[in-house]
Design a protein around this motif. Sequence first.
Motif, mmCIF file in Angstrom:
data_model
loop_
_atom_site.group_PDB
_atom_site.id
_atom_site.type_symbol
_atom_site.label_atom_id
_atom_site.label_comp_id
_atom_site.label_asym_id
_atom_site.label_seq_id
_atom_site.Cartn_x
_atom_site.Cartn_y
_atom_site.Cartn_z
ATOM 1 N N ALA A 85 -7.582 6.274 -1.157
ATOM 2 C CA ALA A 85 -7.590 7.577 -1.820
ATOM 3 C C ALA A 85 -8.270 7.549 -3.188
ATOM 4 C CB ALA A 85 -6.165 8.101 -1.980
ATOM 5 N N LEU A 86 -8.377 6.366 -3.794
ATOM 6 C CA LEU A 86 -8.930 6.248 -5.143
ATOM 7 C C LEU A 86 -10.066 5.235 -5.163
ATOM 8 C CD1 LEU A 86 -5.546 6.139 -7.094
ATOM 9 C CD2 LEU A 86 -7.021 8.130 -6.727
ATOM 10 N N ASP A 87 -11.024 5.452 -6.070
ATOM 11 C CA ASP A 87 -12.256 4.658 -5.986
ATOM 12 C C ASP A 87 -12.150 3.280 -6.625
ATOM 13 O OD1 ASP A 87 -12.413 5.511 -8.718
ATOM 14 O OD2 ASP A 87 -14.606 5.489 -8.626
ATOM 15 N N HIS A 88 -11.017 2.949 -7.244
ATOM 16 C CA HIS A 88 -10.880 1.580 -7.767
ATOM 17 C C HIS A 88 -10.071 0.687 -6.817
ATOM 18 C CE1 HIS A 88 -7.145 3.386 -8.845
ATOM 19 N NE2 HIS A 88 -6.821 2.611 -9.858
ATOM 20 N N ALA A 89 -9.775 1.198 -5.624
ATOM 21 C CA ALA A 89 -9.104 0.386 -4.608
ATOM 22 C C ALA A 89 -10.087 -0.616 -4.010
ATOM 23 C CB ALA A 89 -8.542 1.277 -3.510
ATOM 24 N N THR A 90 -9.548 -1.745 -3.555
ATOM 25 C CA THR A 90 -10.395 -2.797 -2.967
ATOM 26 C C THR A 90 -9.949 -3.194 -1.566
ATOM 27 O OG1 THR A 90 -9.058 -4.602 -3.912
ATOM 28 C CG2 THR A 90 -10.868 -3.750 -5.265
ATOM 29 N N VAL A 91 -8.809 -2.678 -1.089
ATOM 30 C CA VAL A 91 -8.252 -3.064 0.206
ATOM 31 C C VAL A 91 -8.111 -1.830 1.085
ATOM 32 C CG1 VAL A 91 -6.321 -4.153 1.425
ATOM 33 C CG2 VAL A 91 -7.004 -4.997 -0.838
ATOM 34 N N SER A 92 -8.711 -1.845 2.259
ATOM 35 C CA SER A 92 -8.582 -0.745 3.211
ATOM 36 C C SER A 92 -7.411 -0.999 4.150
ATOM 37 C CB SER A 92 -9.864 -0.595 4.031
ATOM 38 O OG SER A 92 -10.033 -1.726 4.879
ATOM 39 N N ARG A 93 -7.034 0.026 4.882
ATOM 40 C CA ARG A 93 -5.984 -0.139 5.884
ATOM 41 C C ARG A 93 -6.395 -1.190 6.922
ATOM 42 N NH1 ARG A 93 -5.633 5.690 4.801
ATOM 43 N NH2 ARG A 93 -3.458 6.302 4.401
ATOM 44 N N GLN A 94 -7.628 -1.113 7.378
ATOM 45 C CA GLN A 94 -8.084 -2.069 8.389
ATOM 46 C C GLN A 94 -8.069 -3.489 7.849
ATOM 47 O OE1 GLN A 94 -11.903 -1.172 10.138
ATOM 48 N NE2 GLN A 94 -12.054 -3.147 11.169
ATOM 49 N N ALA A 95 -8.505 -3.670 6.606
ATOM 50 C CA ALA A 95 -8.518 -5.009 6.017
ATOM 51 C C ALA A 95 -7.103 -5.569 5.894
ATOM 52 C CB ALA A 95 -9.197 -4.980 4.650
#
Length: 254
Positions: A212-222
């Motif tokens: 939801a935010l652009d400073h995230a580094t981990v996706s649900r799939q990851a």
Amino acid sequence: MQLKLLRNALLKLSYAGKTLLIDPDFGEKLSRRSIAGKSQNPMVDLPEPIEDILAGVDHVIVSHLHADHFDEVAKARIPKDIPLICQPGNEEAIRAAGFSNVEPLACFVRIGPIVVKSQPAQHGTGPVVEVMGKVMGLTLEAPGEPSVYWCGDSVLYPPLQEAVAKAEPDVIITHSCGALWDGTLIVMDAQQTLDLAEQAPQAVIVAVHMEALDHATVSRQALREAAEARGIACERLLIPADGETIELKAPMGA
């Protein structure tokens, strides 16, 4: 217990006959500035209208005052007389926004049959902790319901680990997007989320605050792929989509 993830940290919980709304951010897609220079925020829409999100809510919980946890739209749209729980030190700012029924969570509060207790949280490590400011975690307990440990915007650090070990919760809710601030981790990433899952084998982990935010580094799939590599089953790590409702039951005999 029913847990509905709306977006990011925004949860709607049906628990012991009460409906709790946690960390309301109602901002429109791309309505706020970028954090990491990748995109305006939030990067996705809410999955349903704000009036539907607010329908039936008995209590609001605000863990801290960052915009992705309590934004200007939420301040405008939430009824000003609704009971609102916050961390100590935030109550005056929330009252200044017009809310009249604000209770700081210094130790514990009761919402009908529910006991809400404050728990430790730390929004990063090193100097960035002062920049991020104080945050809180909390636990929920009620007869006939699973016990819940909500970690909030926290990294995995010893006081949180000790509190989880003491509480022995049935459900742990983590913020697991691996968000960075000036290169420093400020909420759990995949490794820390899975470390916590292994340290609390009795608990179901529910990972939110993702994509939801652009400073995230981990996706649900990851996160799912990392869990599979560590041998943590889908049943133990739930990663809801925005708008998804999860039902969680108390252990037999609880």
